[in-house]
Every structure is written in structure tokens, then in C-alpha cells.
Design an enzyme around this catalytic site. Structure first.
Site, mmCIF file in Angstrom:
data_model
loop_
_atom_site.group_PDB
_atom_site.id
_atom_site.type_symbol
_atom_site.label_atom_id
_atom_site.label_comp_id
_atom_site.label_asym_id
_atom_site.label_seq_id
_atom_site.Cartn_x
_atom_site.Cartn_y
_atom_site.Cartn_z
ATOM 1 N N GLY A 230 2.596 2.234 10.782
ATOM 2 C CA GLY A 230 3.550 3.335 10.681
ATOM 3 C C GLY A 230 4.250 3.674 11.984
ATOM 4 C CB SER B 258 5.355 -1.961 11.897
ATOM 5 O OG SER B 258 4.969 -0.627 12.198
ATOM 6 C CE LYS C 15 -0.222 3.212 4.777
ATOM 7 N NZ LYS C 15 -0.115 3.292 6.217
ATOM 8 C CD GLU D 77 -3.012 5.398 6.748
ATOM 9 O OE1 GLU D 77 -2.999 5.436 5.509
ATOM 10 O OE2 GLU D 77 -2.106 4.871 7.431
ATOM 11 C CD GLU E 286 -3.452 -2.461 7.176
ATOM 12 O OE1 GLU E 286 -2.405 -2.757 6.604
ATOM 13 O OE2 GLU E 286 -4.001 -1.353 7.060
ATOM 14 C CG ASN F 22 -1.743 1.231 1.375
ATOM 15 O OD1 ASN F 22 -1.767 2.072 0.480
ATOM 16 N ND2 ASN F 22 -2.428 1.365 2.508
ATOM 17 C CG HIS G 215 -5.857 1.860 5.176
ATOM 18 N ND1 HIS G 215 -5.425 2.774 6.110
ATOM 19 C CD2 HIS G 215 -4.836 0.987 5.010
ATOM 20 C CE1 HIS G 215 -4.192 2.461 6.482
ATOM 21 N NE2 HIS G 215 -3.807 1.376 5.828
HETATM 22 P P1 13P Z 1 3.111 0.341 7.661
HETATM 23 O O1 13P Z 1 3.618 -0.950 7.053
HETATM 24 O O2 13P Z 1 3.846 1.542 7.189
HETATM 25 O O3 13P Z 1 2.976 0.240 9.146
HETATM 26 O O4 13P Z 1 1.612 0.538 7.083
HETATM 27 C C1 13P Z 1 0.708 -0.506 7.157
HETATM 28 C C2 13P Z 1 -0.505 -0.156 6.386
HETATM 29 O O5 13P Z 1 -1.262 0.729 6.741
HETATM 30 C C3 13P Z 1 -0.767 -0.909 5.155
HETATM 31 O O6 13P Z 1 -2.041 -0.673 4.665
#
Ligand code: 13P
Length: 255
Positions: free
Chosen positions: A173, A213, A11, A97, A167, A9, A95
């Protein structure tokens, strides 16, 4: 046997040029991998370019969001049909976010899943608790809410096509990965919910990815867990080296 699926992803990162460079490297380094499904999910602006760059490769493309209507006066939105047209096979839906910053709810997630499935896109449905919810002992309650309400009125036939991504928000992150045991516990719980919503046979075929992560160093232990069927990778998917290593490490796991 559930085939492991590793998706990146991206982002809101990367220009067209940066994205093209990244997938050229991935294509070169991963062309021999057959036992893993590999997906990259760049921003909308890169989709057409990367579809070209990845044509006839073993790397598929996904989008990061979709709207549920087919077309119309919906300024700023993109439909499943448009995503298919540009070469997507997958789409990330719900997601954290998007839930946190853009008002995504279980209800909108459900509408988007149905639209994706109707048009032949594979939805990667994200679920997971925040740190406050985990510390309040509400992890299972949140997972039940996201899974049950996100999957309202999905047929068993369609259920076979979906992918769920667990997740935990506190692991996204932050560099703080869920331990393999924590991931397995949540994935097992989610699979149990899928048994109740659909049936044992369907639940045993649905792939559940872990996200939060994921790095080359923790991939093997996570993928070894019986109910962990892949990874949704954020930060580590932005560099060819780390994403390649994650895919290769996952490919070596024997369950
Ligand atoms: P990270 O791997 O940067 O923690 O992000 C995970 C994520 O949100 C994947 O959709």
C-alpha cells in the site's frame, strides 16, 4: 513448471453490489485466460454472492482469514468447512495486517494452515519483513522465522498444495514496490528454506507469489524472475481494468 497465480486481496473494501459489478467485468475480460490461475479474495460478506456470479468461470474465490476450529462457541469466527461450503477454494493466512493489528502469530498461522489443508482449502501463506527489519539486515531472519514456524508439522504431501506469498510490509500500500531483484532474492531464499524443510522436489513445485504495490507497469518484470510465481495484489485488484491488465501481462511472460 509452476503455473502463475494472480490473486486479488480486496481487504475491507466493497459492498455486494460493487463486488458483483467487478467480477462481472473480470469474468467478461478474462474468460480466455487459461495459463494463469486467477483468484479473488473479497470480504466474507460477499463470498456467497460472488460464488454465484463466478460459477463455471475460470476465476476462483478465496477468503482473507479462517479460524482453525471446525465449529463451536467462537463468536465472530468462520471455519474452513464454512468457507468451502460457501464456495471458496483458497484462503489467505497470516497477512501482515492480521499479524500487525489482530495478534496473528506463527503459531496461529500454523494452526490455520493445518485446518485449511485438512478441509481441502488451499492456503496462501503470507510472510515478509517490515522496513525496520530490512534496514537492520534481518530480512532473511524474519523470513526463516515466518516460513519455518508457520510450516511446523506440515507433511510433504500437504506442502505440495500450499502457496506462499512474499509480501514485504514496506511495499504494501505504499507504492514502493520491491525491485525485481529484491523480490527474486527473497523468493530464492524462501525456496531454499523449503528445500531444507521438505526436499528439492517439493520445493521446486511450491508457488511463491510476490505482493506489495503490484501494478500493471511492474507485473512483467516481477513475473519474469525465476522464483516469482505470481502476485497477491491489493489496491490494483479493486478495479477491473488494472487487475485484468495484471493478469494479461502475467499471461504473456515466458520463462
Ligand atoms: P497493495 O497491492 O495495495 O500494496 O497490497 C498488497 C497486499 O497486501 C496484498 O495482500
Amino acid at each position: 513448471m509452476r503455473k502463475i497465480i494472480i490473486a486479488g486481496n480486496w481487504k475491507m473494501y466493497k459492498t455486494i453490489k460493487d463486488g458483483q459489478e467487478l467480477v462481472v467485468a473480470l469474468r467478461r475480460d478474462l474468460y480466455q485466460i487459461e495459463n494463469i490461475d486467477i483468484v479473488v479474495c473479497p470480504p466474507f460478506t460477499l463470498l456467497a454472492y460472488l460464488a454465484d456470479a463466478l460459477e463455471t468461470s475460470n476465476i476462483k474465490i478465496g477468503a482473507q482469514n479462517v479460524y482453525w476450529q471446525e465449529e463451536g462457541a467462537f463468536t465472530g469466527e468462520v471455519s474452513s468447512k464454512m468457507l468451502l461450503d460457501v464456495g471458496c477454494s483458497y484462503v489467505i493466512i497470516g497477512h501482515s495486517e492480521r499479524r500487525q493489528f489482530f495478534g496473528e502469530t506463527n503459531e496461529t498461522v500454523n494452526k490455520k494452515i493445518k485446518a485449511a489443508l485438512k478441509n481441502g482449502l488451499i492456503p496462501i501463506i503470507c510472510v515478509g519483513e517490515t522496513l525496520v527489519e530490512r534496514e537492520a539486515g534481518e530480512t532473511f531472519k524474519v523470513l526463516e522465522d515466518h516460513v519455518r514456524n508457520g510450516l511446523v508439522d506440515i507433511s510433504t504431501d500437504d506442502a505440495l498444495k500450499i502457496i506462499i506469498a512474499y509480501e514485504p510490509v514496506w511495499a504494501i500500500g505504499t507504492g514502493r514496490t520491491a525491485s525485481p531483484q529484491q523480490a527474486q532474492e527473497a523468493h530464492k531464499y524462501i525456496r531454499g528454506l523449503l528445500v531444507k524443510i521438505f526436499n528439492e522436489d517439493v520445493a521446486s513445485q511450491i508457488r511463491i507469489q510476490y505482493g506489495g504495490s503490484v501494478k500493471p507497469e511492474n507485473t512483467e518484470e516481477l513475473m519474469k524472475q525465476p522464483d516469482v510465481d505470481g502476485a497477491l495484489v491489493g489496491g490494483a485488484s479493486l478495479k477491473a481494468d488494472s487487475f485484468t491488465e495484471i493478469v494479461k501481462k502475467a499471461g504473456e511472460v515466458v520463462k
